[in-house]
Design a protein around this motif. Structure first.
Motif, mmCIF file in Angstrom:
data_model
loop_
_atom_site.group_PDB
_atom_site.id
_atom_site.type_symbol
_atom_site.label_atom_id
_atom_site.label_comp_id
_atom_site.label_asym_id
_atom_site.label_seq_id
_atom_site.Cartn_x
_atom_site.Cartn_y
_atom_site.Cartn_z
ATOM 1 N N ARG A 48 4.066 -1.436 16.512
ATOM 2 C CA ARG A 48 5.637 -1.772 16.575
ATOM 3 C C ARG A 48 6.528 -0.864 15.666
ATOM 4 O O ARG A 48 7.570 -0.409 15.961
ATOM 5 C CB ARG A 48 5.924 -3.355 16.190
ATOM 6 N N ASP A 49 5.699 -0.711 14.576
ATOM 7 C CA ASP A 49 6.488 0.322 13.705
ATOM 8 C C ASP A 49 5.420 0.328 12.345
ATOM 9 O O ASP A 49 4.297 0.008 12.391
ATOM 10 C CB ASP A 49 7.720 -0.327 13.081
ATOM 11 N N ARG A 50 5.818 1.222 11.300
ATOM 12 C CA ARG A 50 5.099 1.690 10.208
ATOM 13 C C ARG A 50 4.434 0.395 9.508
ATOM 14 O O ARG A 50 3.252 0.180 9.159
ATOM 15 C CB ARG A 50 5.688 2.798 9.339
ATOM 16 N N PRO A 51 5.454 -0.277 9.152
ATOM 17 C CA PRO A 51 4.845 -1.715 8.454
ATOM 18 C C PRO A 51 4.015 -2.522 9.240
ATOM 19 O O PRO A 51 2.930 -3.002 8.713
ATOM 20 C CB PRO A 51 6.178 -2.729 8.152
ATOM 21 N N ALA A 52 4.088 -2.517 10.659
ATOM 22 C CA ALA A 52 2.917 -3.334 11.333
ATOM 23 C C ALA A 52 1.671 -2.344 11.144
ATOM 24 O O ALA A 52 0.453 -2.949 11.346
ATOM 25 C CB ALA A 52 3.405 -3.393 12.884
ATOM 26 N N ARG A 105 -2.491 -3.745 -1.758
ATOM 27 C CA ARG A 105 -1.161 -4.103 -1.615
ATOM 28 C C ARG A 105 -0.729 -5.660 -1.180
ATOM 29 O O ARG A 105 -2.029 -6.129 -0.886
ATOM 30 C CB ARG A 105 -0.486 -3.281 -0.404
ATOM 31 N N PRO A 106 0.310 -5.840 -1.552
ATOM 32 C CA PRO A 106 0.425 -7.413 -1.035
ATOM 33 C C PRO A 106 0.269 -7.661 0.237
ATOM 34 O O PRO A 106 0.833 -6.793 1.147
ATOM 35 C CB PRO A 106 2.053 -7.786 -1.527
ATOM 36 N N ALA A 107 -0.399 -8.571 0.665
ATOM 37 C CA ALA A 107 -0.599 -9.154 1.957
ATOM 38 C C ALA A 107 0.701 -9.820 2.638
ATOM 39 O O ALA A 107 1.126 -10.571 1.951
ATOM 40 C CB ALA A 107 -1.948 -9.905 2.153
ATOM 41 N N THR A 108 0.722 -9.383 3.915
ATOM 42 C CA THR A 108 1.994 -10.242 4.669
ATOM 43 C C THR A 108 1.445 -11.465 4.832
ATOM 44 O O THR A 108 0.135 -11.719 4.747
ATOM 45 C CB THR A 108 2.110 -9.361 6.003
#
Length: 191
Positions: A48-52, A105-108
């Motif tokens: 979808r995008d970089r964060p994904a 990193r903080p997990a989604t």
């Protein structure tokens, strides 16, 4: 890589390799697309995008780490299991620095609820239960374990603890000895 090999799994694997080589924080969809010889827009049907993409690398790293931990701690208990779990983390951090950074990193919410995250948590709790810790204390013990392992590995990775004797490996073993002692003599708590 040829365009015919473009799949979500291939994109995630290539992104993880790129993160290990160039650094997790520098990872971009455009650099990833260049590696495949495609336009960045070609990746959007897979990511979808970089964060994904970063979230999927985080989940990949959790799955890989869970596999390593499971192999390492199988049939072991006490300090042997503790050392095996910690060494699995340390080896992973050294071999896959970009993926290790993803784990820091903080997990989604999606990653927290993912099967790989549950496996790492279950394996860690299984190892700690070998110390006969009260169930109400397992979260505290897990936090101490994670802080010790992750803190040590962060300091080791940035080179800040390699400047004096004794060897860093000796300090690693001392840290494991202290954790083992702490888990064996864990105080009863109020939760």
């Amino acid at each position: 890589m040829a365009r015919a090999h473009l799949s979500t799994a291939a994109v995630i694997a290539a992104a993880a390799e790129l993160a290990d080589r160039d650094g997790f924080d520098t990872l971009s969809l455009s650099a990833l697309a260049r590696g495949f010889g495609v336009q960045t827009a070609s990746l959007y049907s897979h990511i979808r995008d970089r964060p994904a993409l970063l979230e999927l690398i985080h989940q990949l790293a959790l799955a890989e780490l869970a596999d390593r931990i499971a192999l390492a701690i199988g049939g072991r208990s006490g300090r042997d299991a503790l050392a095996a779990l910690a060494d699995a983390h340390r080896d992973y951090a050294r071999r896959y620095p970009g993926r290790w950074t993803a784990l820091q990193r903080p997990a989604t919410e999606g990653t927290v609820r993912s099967e790989p995250a549950a496996r790492v948590a279950d394996l860690t709790l299984a190892m700690l239960r070998g110390y006969a810790l009260p169930e109400a204390e397992l979260v505290h013990a897990t936090r101490l374990l994670a802080a010790t392992i992750n803190g040590f590995l962060a300091l080791e990775a940035n080179g800040s603890i390699a400047h004096r004797a004794p060897a860093v490996d000796t300090s690693w073993q001392r840290a494991l000895d202290v954790l083992d002692s702490a888990f064996r003599s864990w105080p009863e708590g109020d939760s």
